[in-house]
Design a protein around this motif. Structure first.
Motif, PDB file in Angstrom:
ATOM      1  N   THR A   1       0.823  -1.310   0.053  1.00 52.24           N
ATOM      2  CA  THR A   1       0.096  -0.167   0.129  1.00 52.24           C
ATOM      3  C   THR A   1       0.917   1.381  -0.242  1.00 52.24           C
ATOM      4  N   ALA A   2       2.165   1.148   0.631  1.00 53.83           N
ATOM      5  CA  ALA A   2       2.854   2.371   0.789  1.00 53.83           C
ATOM      6  C   ALA A   2       3.452   3.005  -0.808  1.00 53.83           C
ATOM      7  N   ALA A   3       3.905   1.899  -1.394  1.00 54.47           N
ATOM      8  CA  ALA A   3       4.393   2.049  -2.834  1.00 54.47           C
ATOM      9  C   ALA A   3       3.314   2.505  -3.640  1.00 54.47           C
ATOM     10  N   PHE A   4       1.817   1.986  -3.682  1.00 58.82           N
ATOM     11  CA  PHE A   4       1.083   2.385  -4.242  1.00 58.82           C
ATOM     12  C   PHE A   4       0.659   4.069  -4.254  1.00 58.82           C
ATOM     13  N   ALA A   5       0.735   4.328  -2.978  1.00 59.75           N
ATOM     14  CA  ALA A   5       0.288   5.838  -2.727  1.00 59.75           C
ATOM     15  C   ALA A   5       1.519   6.623  -2.941  1.00 59.75           C
ATOM     16  N   LEU A   6       2.782   6.146  -2.932  1.00 58.36           N
ATOM     17  CA  LEU A   6       3.993   7.031  -3.024  1.00 58.36           C
ATOM     18  C   LEU A   6       4.349   7.005  -4.440  1.00 58.36           C
ATOM     19  N   GLU A   7       4.061   6.073  -5.357  1.00 63.03           N
ATOM     20  CA  GLU A   7       4.444   5.958  -6.810  1.00 63.03           C
ATOM     21  C   GLU A   7       5.788   6.608  -6.964  1.00 63.03           C
ATOM     22  N   PRO A   8       6.719   5.936  -6.480  1.00 62.79           N
ATOM     23  CA  PRO A   8       8.223   6.199  -6.707  1.00 62.79           C
ATOM     24  C   PRO A   8       8.685   5.946  -7.944  1.00 62.79           C
ATOM     25  N   ASP A   9       9.765   6.588  -8.583  1.00 55.80           N
ATOM     26  CA  ASP A   9      10.416   6.240  -9.793  1.00 55.80           C
ATOM     27  C   ASP A   9      11.193   5.064  -9.633  1.00 55.80           C
ATOM     28  N   VAL A  10      11.928   5.080  -8.363  1.00 60.16           N
ATOM     29  CA  VAL A  10      12.465   3.667  -8.088  1.00 60.16           C
ATOM     30  C   VAL A  10      12.543   3.423  -6.570  1.00 60.16           C
ATOM     31  N   ALA A  11      12.867   2.102  -6.374  1.00 55.45           N
ATOM     32  CA  ALA A  11      12.552   1.679  -4.827  1.00 55.45           C
ATOM     33  C   ALA A  11      13.897   1.001  -4.268  1.00 55.45           C
ATOM     34  N   LEU A  12      14.202   1.078  -3.298  1.00 54.63           N
ATOM     35  CA  LEU A  12      15.195   0.258  -2.524  1.00 54.63           C
ATOM     36  C   LEU A  12      14.895  -0.285  -1.151  1.00 54.63           C
ATOM     37  N   ALA A  13      14.764  -1.597  -1.188  1.00 60.39           N
ATOM     38  CA  ALA A  13      14.436  -2.115   0.239  1.00 60.39           C
ATOM     39  C   ALA A  13      15.943  -2.512   0.938  1.00 60.39           C
ATOM     40  N   VAL A  14      15.768  -2.441   2.390  1.00 58.90           N
ATOM     41  CA  VAL A  14      16.860  -2.717   2.908  1.00 58.90           C
ATOM     42  C   VAL A  14      16.467  -3.931   3.825  1.00 58.90           C
ATOM     43  N   ASP A  15      16.825  -5.104   3.965  1.00 58.11           N
ATOM     44  CA  ASP A  15      16.589  -6.182   4.573  1.00 58.11           C
ATOM     45  C   ASP A  15      17.833  -7.152   5.071  1.00 58.11           C
TER      46      ASP A  15
END
Ligand code: CO
Ligand code: ZN
Length: 338
Positions: A210-224
């Motif tokens: 849901t966060a990605a849908f709302a933010l609609e970024p050009d690119v994303a990076l997760a840290v895990d």
């Protein structure tokens, strides 16, 4: 960039790991993170799912980058309380049933319980239905005065140092939150950065979706975190503790696009940050949900090599943590070549 090494505040990591935040009840970790990052954000909000979203505004000429790290940890939830005050439970997230007997769990009110098992004819008979939690109650009434059906507990596992390494519960994924916080404090960039401290990753990457849908970024990076192949007779995997931040190529939730891998590796090489490639044959993380959002979002993952993942004694090396902070900052500050 050795300035990172001496300036990381590991007492913050210790506090984060020891805080209670099973999937769906991430509030205590969200409060701690808010308190720390507020001075460094242009806006700080919590969405309807409970994701904590911190925005660092850009210059207007940059891209919009989402950085995701999950706040939740695995645990167990009470399904039944019997006449004698013993609790039955169900796992919340990836819990290995055979490893549970005689682990301790902690409820939100601080109550500690010990998991034990019914008498077994042979060890192979161990399954979830044979396990119970003993919270020290004399009977059902006393137990119901302490906990209720639907209450969640987390595993206990104290934070200790072992040379340059750290052993603790919940490094999955408080170490990712810590790396994101440390990057947020340092980054100076023309890009707009949306730091999402997500909920419910361990039960299916739900908050990130849901966060990605709302933010609609050009690119994303997760840290895990990711697994390693460097322990005796481990399943073959070319990730080692202490050999640098891992750049994900593949897991069960995503295949990193070539342009993202190249951007991440070239940035690491340019900044002389040690890194290793990660091919993970089990599991997934937030980028798995993020990359499938809207028309598709290019996404990558910075992974912290971790031994004994999902146990009360997860182990990391601070050299890898430092490499992860350095790489994340460099990626957020540099040009995005796609
Ligand atoms: Co996990
Ligand atoms: Zn995780």
């Amino acid at each position: 960039m050795s300035n990172v090494q001496n300036s990381l505040d590991y007492s913050l990591l210790e506090r984060l790991t020891q805080t209670y935040a099973p999937s769906g009840i991430e509030r205590a970790v969200a409060e701690q993170i808010s308190e720390i990052i507020r001075p460094y954000c242009d806006s700080l909000t919590q969405d309807k799912m409970g994701n904590l979203i911190a925005i660092r505004k850009g210059s207007g000429n940059g891209k919009k980058i989402m950085v995701a790290a999950h706040m939740d940890e695995i645990g167990v939830m009470i399904t039944h309380i019997d006449k004698n005050g013993f609790l039955r439970f169900t796992p919340v997230g990836g819990v290995h049933i055979t490893e549970l007997p005689h682990r301790r769990v902690r409820f939100s009110n601080g109550r500690i319980g010990v998991i034990s098992q019914e008498k077994l004819d042979k060890p192979a008979d161990l399954k979830l239905s044979k396990l119970y939690i003993d919270i020290g109650a004399a009977d059902q009434d006393e137990a119901e005065g302490m906990v209720q059906i639907g209450d969640s507990a987390v595993f206990t596992g104290e934070f200790v140092w072992a040379g340059s390494r750290i052993i603790s519960k919940a490094l999955d994924d408080r170490i990712g939150c810590f790396v994101a916080i440390e990057a947020l404090k340092r980054v100076q960039t023309e890009h707009e950065i949306a730091f999402a401290f997500t909920v419910q990753e361990e039960v299916g990457l739900r908050g990130a979706q849901t966060a990605a849908f709302a933010l609609e970024p050009d690119v994303a990076l997760a840290v895990d975190v990711t697994l390693t192949g460097d322990t005796p007779k481990a399943h073959p995997m070319d990730v080692k503790l202490g050999s640098g931040v891992a750049i994900k190529v593949f897991d069960r939730s995503m295949i990193t696009p070539p342009q993202v891998k190249q951007w991440m590796a070239e940035t690491a090489e340019k900044e002389r940050i040690s890194y290793q490639w990660e091919v993970l044959e089990a599991g997934g993380t937030d980028s798995g949900a993020i990359h499938l959002t809207k028309g598709g979002i290019p996404a990558g993952v910075l992974s912290i090599p971790t031994r004994f993942v999902h146990s009360p004694s997860e182990m990391i090396d601070t050299k890898d943590v430092e490499a992860a902070v350095e790489l994340l900052v460099a990626l957020l500050e540099g040009p995005i070549p796609f």
